[in-house]
Design a protein around this motif. Structure first.
Motif, PDB file in Angstrom:
ATOM      1  N   GLN A 151       0.831  -1.200   0.000  1.00 58.98           N
ATOM      2  CA  GLN A 151       0.000   0.000   0.000  1.00 58.98           C
ATOM      3  C   GLN A 151       0.871   1.258   0.000  1.00 58.98           C
ATOM      4  O   GLN A 151       0.606   2.204  -0.736  1.00 58.98           O
ATOM      5  CB  GLN A 151      -0.921  -0.001   1.229  1.00 58.98           C
ATOM      6  CG  GLN A 151      -1.968   1.080   1.226  1.00 58.98           C
ATOM      7  CD  GLN A 151      -3.094   0.757   0.264  1.00 58.98           C
ATOM      8  OE1 GLN A 151      -3.346  -0.396  -0.055  1.00 58.98           O
ATOM      9  NE2 GLN A 151      -3.767   1.789  -0.221  1.00 58.98           N
ATOM     10  N   PRO A 174      -9.501   1.348  -3.625  1.00 57.16           N
ATOM     11  CA  PRO A 174      -9.424   0.957  -2.214  1.00 57.16           C
ATOM     12  C   PRO A 174     -10.265  -0.287  -1.950  1.00 57.16           C
ATOM     13  O   PRO A 174     -11.236  -0.553  -2.638  1.00 57.16           O
ATOM     14  CB  PRO A 174      -9.959   2.176  -1.475  1.00 57.16           C
ATOM     15  CG  PRO A 174     -10.704   2.980  -2.478  1.00 57.16           C
ATOM     16  CD  PRO A 174     -10.195   2.602  -3.825  1.00 57.16           C
ATOM     17  N   TRP A 182     -12.769  -1.955   4.460  1.00 52.67           N
ATOM     18  CA  TRP A 182     -12.002  -2.052   5.702  1.00 52.67           C
ATOM     19  C   TRP A 182     -12.088  -3.446   6.299  1.00 52.67           C
ATOM     20  O   TRP A 182     -11.149  -3.911   6.936  1.00 52.67           O
ATOM     21  CB  TRP A 182     -12.433  -0.964   6.705  1.00 52.67           C
ATOM     22  CG  TRP A 182     -13.829  -1.128   7.226  1.00 52.67           C
ATOM     23  CD1 TRP A 182     -14.971  -0.617   6.701  1.00 52.67           C
ATOM     24  CD2 TRP A 182     -14.210  -1.868   8.387  1.00 52.67           C
ATOM     25  NE1 TRP A 182     -16.056  -0.984   7.443  1.00 52.67           N
ATOM     26  CE2 TRP A 182     -15.605  -1.765   8.510  1.00 52.67           C
ATOM     27  CE3 TRP A 182     -13.524  -2.611   9.333  1.00 52.67           C
ATOM     28  CZ2 TRP A 182     -16.329  -2.371   9.523  1.00 52.67           C
ATOM     29  CZ3 TRP A 182     -14.252  -3.203  10.346  1.00 52.67           C
ATOM     30  CH2 TRP A 182     -15.626  -3.083  10.440  1.00 52.67           C
ATOM     31  N   ARG A 223      -9.618  -5.456   4.368  1.00 50.98           N
ATOM     32  CA  ARG A 223      -8.270  -4.994   4.731  1.00 50.98           C
ATOM     33  C   ARG A 223      -7.860  -5.571   6.087  1.00 50.98           C
ATOM     34  O   ARG A 223      -6.729  -6.025   6.271  1.00 50.98           O
ATOM     35  CB  ARG A 223      -8.213  -3.477   4.754  1.00 50.98           C
ATOM     36  CG  ARG A 223      -6.861  -2.975   5.213  1.00 50.98           C
ATOM     37  CD  ARG A 223      -6.545  -1.611   4.661  1.00 50.98           C
ATOM     38  NE  ARG A 223      -5.237  -1.169   5.063  1.00 50.98           N
ATOM     39  CZ  ARG A 223      -4.105  -1.484   4.463  1.00 50.98           C
ATOM     40  NH1 ARG A 223      -4.124  -2.254   3.417  1.00 50.98           N
ATOM     41  NH2 ARG A 223      -2.947  -1.036   4.902  1.00 50.98           N
ATOM     42  N   GLU A 224      -8.752  -5.539   7.062  1.00 50.45           N
ATOM     43  CA  GLU A 224      -8.425  -6.075   8.393  1.00 50.45           C
ATOM     44  C   GLU A 224      -8.208  -7.577   8.343  1.00 50.45           C
ATOM     45  O   GLU A 224      -7.316  -8.095   9.015  1.00 50.45           O
ATOM     46  CB  GLU A 224      -9.502  -5.689   9.401  1.00 50.45           C
ATOM     47  CG  GLU A 224      -9.409  -4.228   9.782  1.00 50.45           C
ATOM     48  CD  GLU A 224     -10.142  -3.907  11.056  1.00 50.45           C
ATOM     49  OE1 GLU A 224     -10.588  -4.833  11.763  1.00 50.45           O
ATOM     50  OE2 GLU A 224     -10.249  -2.704  11.346  1.00 50.45           O
ATOM     51  N   GLU A 275      -4.780  -8.009   6.944  1.00 54.67           N
ATOM     52  CA  GLU A 275      -3.760  -7.648   7.929  1.00 54.67           C
ATOM     53  C   GLU A 275      -3.588  -8.744   8.974  1.00 54.67           C
ATOM     54  O   GLU A 275      -2.458  -9.068   9.363  1.00 54.67           O
ATOM     55  CB  GLU A 275      -4.122  -6.318   8.608  1.00 54.67           C
ATOM     56  CG  GLU A 275      -3.865  -5.114   7.751  1.00 54.67           C
ATOM     57  CD  GLU A 275      -4.227  -3.806   8.439  1.00 54.67           C
ATOM     58  OE1 GLU A 275      -4.700  -3.833   9.598  1.00 54.67           O
ATOM     59  OE2 GLU A 275      -4.034  -2.751   7.811  1.00 54.67           O
TER      60      GLU A 275
END
Length: 183
Positions: free
Chosen positions: A24, A36, A39, A42-43, A46
């Motif tokens: 990123q 994008p 979220w 994305r989490e 991660e």
């Protein structure tokens, strides 16, 4: 082979996880347009990357531990074989009736040192070392340094020495399952 697979897996997990965390930022630095992601996704990514890095660190620790155990075992084997070689040399030196000085000179000669190096180490003249090496060769029934060394190599390859070496190999085979269970 198993270590190679583990190391390859470790590298792949580490690279994918690191790329995710750095990707990123790199896209932003190089001003590359990208859409994008949500979220939630994305989490999840991660968490997966963090788990991948953690798994990679644990796997790296296991591979390192296993390598250190193998290195220690190899050093122990080398120490055993070295001891057997020293015993063999001392036995041969006694059989040949070498004096203490001749034993020292013979040991240095077997280690590959030159006449001048031996003389310097012993604090004697080169002629003295030459006379001692000639006495050693005569007592051992050889004509030179290479034949002297070959006597010891032949002894190490002799069938009588094989039981000791086979015992070392048997100890390795017994230790291997325990080593694999640890890692």
């Amino acid at each position: 082979m198993r270590d190679l697979v583990l190391i390859t897996l470790l590298l792949v997990v580490q690279i994918v996880s690191a790329f995710f965390f750095v990707g990123q930022t790199l896209l932003t630095v190089f001003n590359i347009q990208h859409s994008p992601i949500s979220w939630e996704l994305r989490e999840m990514l991660e968490i997966a990357a963090a788990l991948g890095l953690t798994f990679g660190a644990l796997l790296g620790g296991l591979v390192l531990r296993r390598s250190l155990k193998r290195q220690k075992r190899a050093e122990d084997q080398l120490r055993q074989v070295s001891g057997a070689f020293m015993e063999l040399m001392q036995s041969r030196f006694a059989d040949w009736g070498l004096t203490s000085a001749e034993r020292d000179v013979a040991l240095f000669a077997i280690k590959g040192m030159s006449t001048q190096e031996i003389a310097s180490l012993r604090g004697t003249a080169g002629g003295t070392v030459k006379a001692q090496t000639n006495a050693i060769y005569r007592k051992a029934g050889v004509t030179g340094r290479s034949q002297l060394l070959s006597l010891f190599i032949e002894d190490l390859m002799d069938e009588d020495m094989l039981p000791a070496l086979n015992q070392i190999a048997a100890n390795d085979r017994e230790a291997e399952p325990a080593l694999q269970a640890v890692s």
